[in-house]
Design an enzyme around this catalytic site. Structure first.
Site, PDB file in Angstrom:
ATOM      1  NE  ARG A   6       2.044  -6.820  10.311  1.00 47.39           N
ATOM      2  CZ  ARG A   6       3.364  -6.982  10.361  1.00 47.39           C
ATOM      3  NH1 ARG A   6       3.982  -6.940  11.526  1.00 47.39           N
ATOM      4  NH2 ARG A   6       4.054  -7.189   9.265  1.00 47.39           N
ATOM      5  NE  ARG A  50       7.717  -2.653  10.037  1.00 46.78           N
ATOM      6  CZ  ARG A  50       6.546  -2.450   9.440  1.00 46.78           C
ATOM      7  NH1 ARG A  50       6.492  -1.744   8.332  1.00 46.78           N
ATOM      8  NH2 ARG A  50       5.449  -2.952   9.936  1.00 46.78           N
ATOM      9  NE  ARG A  97       7.418  -5.131   5.869  1.00 45.58           N
ATOM     10  CZ  ARG A  97       6.224  -4.737   6.287  1.00 45.58           C
ATOM     11  NH1 ARG A  97       5.517  -3.885   5.575  1.00 45.58           N
ATOM     12  NH2 ARG A  97       5.731  -5.203   7.422  1.00 45.58           N
ATOM     13  NE  ARG A 140      -4.103  -0.831   9.298  1.00 48.48           N
ATOM     14  CZ  ARG A 140      -2.926  -1.267   9.702  1.00 48.48           C
ATOM     15  NH1 ARG A 140      -2.830  -1.939  10.838  1.00 48.48           N
ATOM     16  NH2 ARG A 140      -1.846  -1.051   8.986  1.00 48.48           N
ATOM     17  CE  LYS A 148      -2.235  -1.013   3.781  1.00 51.52           C
ATOM     18  NZ  LYS A 148      -1.675  -2.351   4.088  1.00 51.52           N
TER      19      LYS A 148
END
Length: 283
Positions: free
Chosen positions: A229, A218, A174, A140, A63
């Site tokens: 998640r 992260r 990531r 959300r 996104k």
């Protein structure tokens, strides 16, 4: 303005904790009023295209990447609630420890906290004379969507979709440069065609040499947290898709592969493939 001033004053430690942990309808109404007051005004200088778009999609789907490119292309601010949360976490303010516990467990942050952070960001946009926005990560929940609908008219909701195995690989790959803040991905995703589904290839997005030794992961990008998640998203956020689908505002977009392939097809889906600045935005 009284509501907005009250919200700003509430940023003292004790008052902010009370505001953000309150779960009553009165608390949400105050947050909604603050959000409405903070929405940016129309740009009288005529710069940019005044769109009010929302990006939906599972965590890690991309996104932020595509919203940022469209932001550059259309000249409107990209507002990512995930970035707002990370900025608050790094600020070591009164909310940081509470947010850290929520994020590290892969749970959804309360409506009040998200709306408070978003209101503050929109206040900044209004002060700068920015027009329109592309929201990434909000709403959300259906409740958040209802609040947003009550204060502004969203033009379009773009729902990015990607196979779950690719999503998990992307999240685990990531990396962030600890020095410049650049976002990269070391995962090379190559899923063979099967059951009538085409092959999917997504090459890694590797850092430049000067960033290679400074990459960090992260804290919430672990397999356990990523899967949690995704579970939370499926349980609580998928109804948001139906909320906008029923209003005729939802554009479903299946990512076919990496950025070069997906970007051009997304522009076509948005009727932007003839935009003069598309090459600059895709660079």
């Amino acid at each position: 303005m009284a509501v907005l001033n009250r919200l700003i004053m509430c940023r003292s430690a004790a008052s902010l904790r009370n505001f953000c942990t309150e779960s009553t309808e009165a608390g949400l109404r105050r947050a909604s009023s603050a959000l409405s007051s903070a929405l940016p005004v129309e740009n009288s200088k005529g710069k940019g295209r005044s769109v009010q778009w929302v990006f939906l999609g599972c965590p890690g789907v991309g996104k932020g990447t595509y919203a940022a490119r469209l932001s550059s292309l259309l000249g409107v601010p990209h507002i990512a609630t995930g970035d707002l949360v990370r900025q608050e976490l790094s600020s070591r303010g009164p909310l940081s420890s509470q947010l850290a516990d929520i994020v590290n467990q892969g749970k959804l942050i309360s409506d009040e906290i998200i709306i408070d952070l978003l209101s503050k960001r929109l206040e900044d946009a209004q002060a700068k004379g920015e027009t329109g926005f592309i929201l990434d990560g909000f709403p959300r929940t259906v409740r958040q969507a209802e609040i947003l609908e009550g204060v502004t008219d969203i033009d379009l909701v773009i729902n990015l979709k990607l196979r779950e195995e690719a999503l998990i690989a992307k999240c685990l790959g990531r990396r962030i440069c600890s020095e410049c803040g650049g976002n990269y991905n070391v995962a090379c995703i190559d899923i063979k065609s099967e059951d009538g589904r085409p092959r999917m290839y997504m090459p890694p997005l590797l850092p430049p040499p000067q960033c290679e030794s400074k990459l960090i992961t992260r804290s919430d990008d672990t397999e356990e947290v990523v899967k949690e998640r995704l579970r939370v998203y499926n349980d609580m956020s998928r109804p948001v898709e139906e909320f906008y689908r029923s209003r005729g505002k939802l554009l479903e977009f299946d990512l076919p592969g990496g950025i070069p392939e997906s970007w051009q097809k997304l522009l076509h889906a948005l009727n932007l493939d003839d935009h003069d600045d598309k090459r600059t935005a895709a660079a």
